[in-house]
Every structure is written in structure tokens, then in C-alpha cells.
Design a protein around this motif. Structure first.
Motif, short mmCIF file in Angstrom:
data_model
loop_
_atom_site.label_atom_id
_atom_site.label_comp_id
_atom_site.label_asym_id
_atom_site.label_seq_id
_atom_site.Cartn_x
_atom_site.Cartn_y
_atom_site.Cartn_z
N ILE A 68 0.86 -1.18 0.00
CA ILE A 68 0.00 0.00 0.00
C ILE A 68 0.90 1.24 0.00
CG2 ILE A 68 -1.84 1.24 1.19
CD1 ILE A 68 -2.62 -1.50 0.02
N ILE A 69 0.64 2.14 -0.93
CA ILE A 69 1.53 3.28 -1.19
C ILE A 69 0.88 4.59 -0.75
CG2 ILE A 69 2.81 4.50 -2.99
CD1 ILE A 69 2.46 1.85 -4.68
N SER A 70 1.57 5.34 0.09
CA SER A 70 1.02 6.62 0.54
C SER A 70 1.38 7.76 -0.42
CB SER A 70 1.53 6.97 1.95
OG SER A 70 2.92 7.21 1.95
N ALA A 87 -3.19 -0.29 5.87
CA ALA A 87 -2.38 -1.39 5.37
C ALA A 87 -2.25 -2.49 6.42
CB ALA A 87 -1.00 -0.87 4.96
N GLU A 88 -1.98 -2.07 7.65
CA GLU A 88 -1.80 -3.03 8.75
C GLU A 88 -3.09 -3.80 9.02
OE1 GLU A 88 -0.25 -4.92 12.25
OE2 GLU A 88 0.81 -3.80 10.69
N GLN A 89 -4.20 -3.09 9.12
CA GLN A 89 -5.45 -3.73 9.51
C GLN A 89 -6.19 -4.37 8.33
OE1 GLN A 89 -7.96 -1.38 12.10
NE2 GLN A 89 -6.21 -0.45 13.15
N GLY A 90 -5.84 -3.94 7.12
CA GLY A 90 -6.54 -4.46 5.95
C GLY A 90 -5.95 -5.72 5.36
N GLY A 91 -4.75 -6.12 5.83
CA GLY A 91 -4.16 -7.37 5.34
C GLY A 91 -3.08 -7.21 4.31
N ALA A 92 -2.46 -6.03 4.20
CA ALA A 92 -1.36 -5.83 3.27
C ALA A 92 -0.10 -6.52 3.79
CB ALA A 92 -1.09 -4.33 3.08
N THR A 93 0.91 -6.65 2.94
CA THR A 93 2.17 -7.27 3.35
C THR A 93 3.30 -6.24 3.48
OG1 THR A 93 2.85 -7.72 1.06
CG2 THR A 93 1.56 -9.42 2.20
N HIS A 94 3.16 -5.09 2.81
CA HIS A 94 4.18 -4.04 2.85
C HIS A 94 3.50 -2.68 2.80
CE1 HIS A 94 6.30 -7.57 1.30
NE2 HIS A 94 7.45 -7.01 1.63
N VAL A 95 4.21 -1.66 3.26
CA VAL A 95 3.72 -0.29 3.14
C VAL A 95 4.84 0.55 2.54
CG1 VAL A 95 4.42 0.35 5.49
CG2 VAL A 95 2.59 1.62 4.34
N ASP A 96 4.48 1.45 1.64
CA ASP A 96 5.44 2.28 0.91
C ASP A 96 5.14 3.75 1.21
OD1 ASP A 96 6.72 3.84 -1.11
OD2 ASP A 96 6.79 2.09 -2.43
N GLY A 109 6.26 2.74 14.27
CA GLY A 109 5.52 2.80 15.53
C GLY A 109 4.08 2.35 15.38
N LEU A 110 3.65 2.20 14.12
CA LEU A 110 2.26 1.84 13.85
C LEU A 110 2.07 0.45 13.27
CD1 LEU A 110 1.04 5.19 12.20
CD2 LEU A 110 0.43 4.35 14.48
N THR A 111 3.14 -0.13 12.72
CA THR A 111 2.96 -1.40 12.01
C THR A 111 4.16 -2.32 12.14
OG1 THR A 111 2.44 -2.39 9.85
CG2 THR A 111 3.87 -0.45 9.85
N CYS A 112 3.91 -3.59 11.97
CA CYS A 112 4.97 -4.61 11.90
C CYS A 112 5.29 -4.93 10.44
CB CYS A 112 4.54 -5.88 12.61
SG CYS A 112 4.92 -5.91 14.39
N LEU A 113 4.58 -4.31 9.50
CA LEU A 113 4.85 -4.55 8.09
C LEU A 113 6.20 -3.95 7.70
CD1 LEU A 113 1.39 -3.56 6.52
CD2 LEU A 113 2.17 -5.83 7.25
N PRO A 114 6.94 -4.59 6.80
CA PRO A 114 8.17 -3.99 6.29
C PRO A 114 7.86 -2.64 5.64
CG PRO A 114 8.06 -6.29 5.68
CD PRO A 114 6.72 -5.94 6.24
N VAL A 115 8.65 -1.64 5.96
CA VAL A 115 8.45 -0.30 5.43
C VAL A 115 9.38 -0.06 4.25
CG1 VAL A 115 8.57 2.17 5.93
CG2 VAL A 115 7.72 0.59 7.67
N CYS A 116 8.80 0.33 3.13
CA CYS A 116 9.55 0.69 1.94
C CYS A 116 9.48 2.20 1.79
CB CYS A 116 8.94 0.01 0.71
SG CYS A 116 9.68 0.53 -0.87
N VAL A 117 10.58 2.83 1.37
CA VAL A 117 10.57 4.27 1.13
C VAL A 117 10.85 4.53 -0.35
CG1 VAL A 117 11.18 5.02 3.45
CG2 VAL A 117 13.01 4.42 1.86
N SER A 118 10.15 5.51 -0.92
CA SER A 118 10.28 5.83 -2.33
C SER A 118 10.96 7.18 -2.53
CB SER A 118 8.91 5.86 -3.01
OG SER A 118 8.34 4.57 -3.06
N SER A 119 11.84 7.23 -3.53
CA SER A 119 12.53 8.47 -3.86
C SER A 119 13.18 8.32 -5.23
CB SER A 119 13.59 8.80 -2.81
OG SER A 119 14.29 9.99 -3.14
N VAL A 120 13.61 9.43 -5.80
CA VAL A 120 14.42 9.41 -7.01
C VAL A 120 15.80 9.98 -6.70
CG1 VAL A 120 12.48 9.47 -8.62
CG2 VAL A 120 13.43 11.62 -7.77
N GLY A 263 0.78 -3.22 -6.19
CA GLY A 263 0.95 -1.99 -5.43
C GLY A 263 -0.26 -1.11 -5.62
N VAL A 264 -0.80 -0.60 -4.54
CA VAL A 264 -2.03 0.21 -4.61
C VAL A 264 -1.79 1.53 -3.90
CG1 VAL A 264 -4.47 0.35 -4.03
CG2 VAL A 264 -3.45 -1.86 -4.66
N GLY A 265 -2.05 2.63 -4.61
CA GLY A 265 -1.83 3.95 -4.03
C GLY A 265 -3.08 4.77 -3.90
#
Length: 307
Positions: A68-70, A87-96, A109-120, A263-265
Motif C-alpha cells: 500500500i503506497i502513501s 495497510a496493517e489492519q486491511g491485510g497488506a504485506t508491505h507499506v510504501d 511505531g504503527l505497524t509490523c509490516l516492512p516499510v519501503c521508502v520511495s525516492s528518485v 501496489g495500490v496507491g
């Protein structure tokens, strides 16, 4: 010295490790949901780094990832927190999320999901990884398209090389832009695989203007990214994430087309209510054949990453 590790109650592979503890850097952050384990002197050995990366990528290799992409330029903490919660409560596997250390700290502090960060900007990644991110993404170009900025294959390849040089042990995803022709997207994906990229992400939903409404419109909107996922997944051996313009209707089509995950944004982050966000994530998760929430793996299969 101690490191924090998350103990899953009934979880998928994403709960094998807690982003609060980042073995890629040998740092840990306090978390109420985690307990301390003694860290061995060889904590940052290649074997540990490899195990961590494998855990982060496990859902992709099992072809059930849901990220799930913010938004790459979304620094609204309230909105990002809502997206992470969904993302955490809906059943996602990763958050971006955007590549910002403070947002990463908020996320872990909010999730146990692996956190991905996006940048160029590859130089921005280390601080985010230091804060707890376990995966980095070169992509989410939508905001740049709106400013008339287009990325060439050479630029993207160079960004990937720089990132691999700076963070060789961190899981790296790279988006192949829809602005390229399909054959050129495939060619770039092949070159990125040769450079050691771990995941190829496709896009295309925003470039599509459906002529139909309802289900037909959803399928029409997703067709460019589905086509890219189909073509690229047959040309590379690394996982392909199908992203941009997907919904509960089209997410299963992405997996059928060859994608290892979706991936869903905007389908989530543009909603104004966290309850609606959770419902949308759960709908997509369920459409992928995953049960809602965290009950996706039996207790006998639960594992703790021992470092």
C-alpha cells in the motif's frame, strides 16, 4: 547491546521481522510490541543481511505481496498514518511511504509490516534506512509527470546503480515508467535485473482514460500496467510488482498476468476516512485470496527471526 524483534501471533512472512529493528544497519528503536533479544557480535554479517532481505522479499517470491503506497511526495503525517493503519489492519504485506526519516519512525511505531521508502534521490535512502526502512523504491513518478518531468532509461539505470552502491544489502525495487514503449520497458527491466535489482514495478493506470464506467472502466484503466506486468514477468527472473490504477477487480488479474504482487496507491490514499481505507485494502487483499487481517498463516508456521 540489544535489538528489538517482533513476535507474530498469526502472521505472514512480513511479521518475521520488525522494522523497529533494522539488521541492515545494526540499530534498533524501542517498541512496546517487541521484546529485546541479545545481539551477537556478528550481527551485521552477510548471512544475517541475506536472511533479513529474504524475509522482506518472501511475500513477493510467494506471489502474494500487497504493498500500500502513501505517495512519494506525501508528507502529510495524518494521511500517511491513516494509510499505514489501513495497510496493517486491511491485510497488506508491505507499506510504501515517502523517503523521510520522521515518516519512517512514524510508520514503524504503527505497524509490523516492512516499510519501503520511495525516492528518485539515492542519497536520501541511507537516512531512511537508518530510521528503520527495510526496502527502498526508485519510482512512484506520478507527481513528476504532472510537472512535465520524464525519466529516461539511462537515468533510471544510473539511479539503480547508485543505490546499489550505497546500500548493497537493502532490498531494491525500481519502477519502469509507462512513458516508454512496451518493448523498451522490457529492455530496461532486463538491464535492471542485471544490475542486481530485486523487484521490478510497473505502472500505467494514470495514463489510461477509461471510456466506460463500473467494472469495464476498472479493467480498462488497469490495462496498461497489466500489459507491462505480463510482458516484463516473462522476460526477467526477479519478481514483478504490478502497480498503478489497480482495484479489487483487477488485482487478481495482475497475479494471473505474471505479477508477484500488486501496489495500490490512490485507491487508498485518496480516501478521506481511515475506515474506508481499511475496507478498500481488505477488499483488495481478499480479492488476492488472502484472508483479512493478519490470520494468513497457521500457528505452526510462525517463526521469529533469531539474530
Amino acid at each position: 547491546m540489544q535489538a528489538s524483534i517482533c513476535v507474530p501471533t498469526s502472521s505472514t512472512s512480513h511479521s518475521l521481522l520488525k522494522p523497529n529493528s533494522n539488521p541492515l544497519l545494526g540499530h534498533s528503536l524501542p517498541s512496546k510490541s517487541c521484546f529485546p533479544l541479545k545481539r551477537r557480535a556478528s550481527f551485521t554479517t552477510k548471512a544475517v543481511l541475506s536472511t533479513t532481505k529474504e524475509a522482506v522479499l518472501k511475500d513477493f517470491h510467494e506471489r502474494r505481496a500487497l504493498k500500500i503506497i502513501s505517495g512519494l511526495q506525501n508528507f502529510d503525517k495524518e494521511n500517511v498514518a491513516s494509510v499505514i493503519t489501513a495497510a496493517e489492519q486491511g491485510g497488506a504485506t508491505h507499506v510504501d511511504i515517502a523517503c523521510d526519516p520522521e515518516l519512517v519512525k512514524l510508520a514503524i511505531g504503527l505497524t509490523c509490516l516492512p516499510v519501503c521508502v520511495s525516492s528518485v534521490d539515492p542519497a536520501a535512502f541511507p537516512a531512511a534506512v537508518e530510521a528503520g526502512a527495510l526496502m527502498v523504491e526508485i519510482g512512484n513518478y506520478d507527481s513528476f509527470y504532472e510537472m512535465g518531468v520524464i525519466f529516461t532509461p539511462e537515468q533510471i539505470l544510473n539511479l539503480a546503480k547508485q543505490t546499489k552502491k550505497i546500500l548493497p544489502s537493502v532490498a531494491l525495487s525500481v519502477t519502469v515508467p509507462h512513458t516508454l514503449s512496451l518493448p523498451d520497458q522490457v529492455k530496461l527491466a532486463e538491464m535492471l535485473e542485471q544490475e542486481g535489482v530485486d523487484i521490478i514495478q510497473t505502472e500505467g493506470g494514470k495514463c489510461s482514460n477509461p471510456s466506460q464506467s463500473g467494472v469495464l472502466g476498472l479493467i480498462e484503466k488497469a490495462s496498461p500496467t497489466l500489459a507491462a506486468a505480463y510482458s516484463i514477468s516473462r522476460a526477467v527472473n526477479i519478481p514483478v510488482m504490478c502497480s498503478s490504477g489497480l482495484s479489487a477487480v483487477t488485482a487478481p488479474m495482475a497475479i494471473t498476468a505474471g505479477a508477484a504482487g500488486v501496489g495500490v496507491g490512490s485507491a487508498v490514499n485518496k480516501l478521506n476516512d481511515v475506515v474506508a481505507m481499511i475496507a478498500e485494502v481488505r477488499s483488495i487483499s481478499d480479492s488476492l485470496g488472502a484472508s483479512a487481517g493478519t490470520g494468513r498463516r497457521s500457528t505452526s508456521e510462525e517463526k521469529t527471526l533469531k539474530l
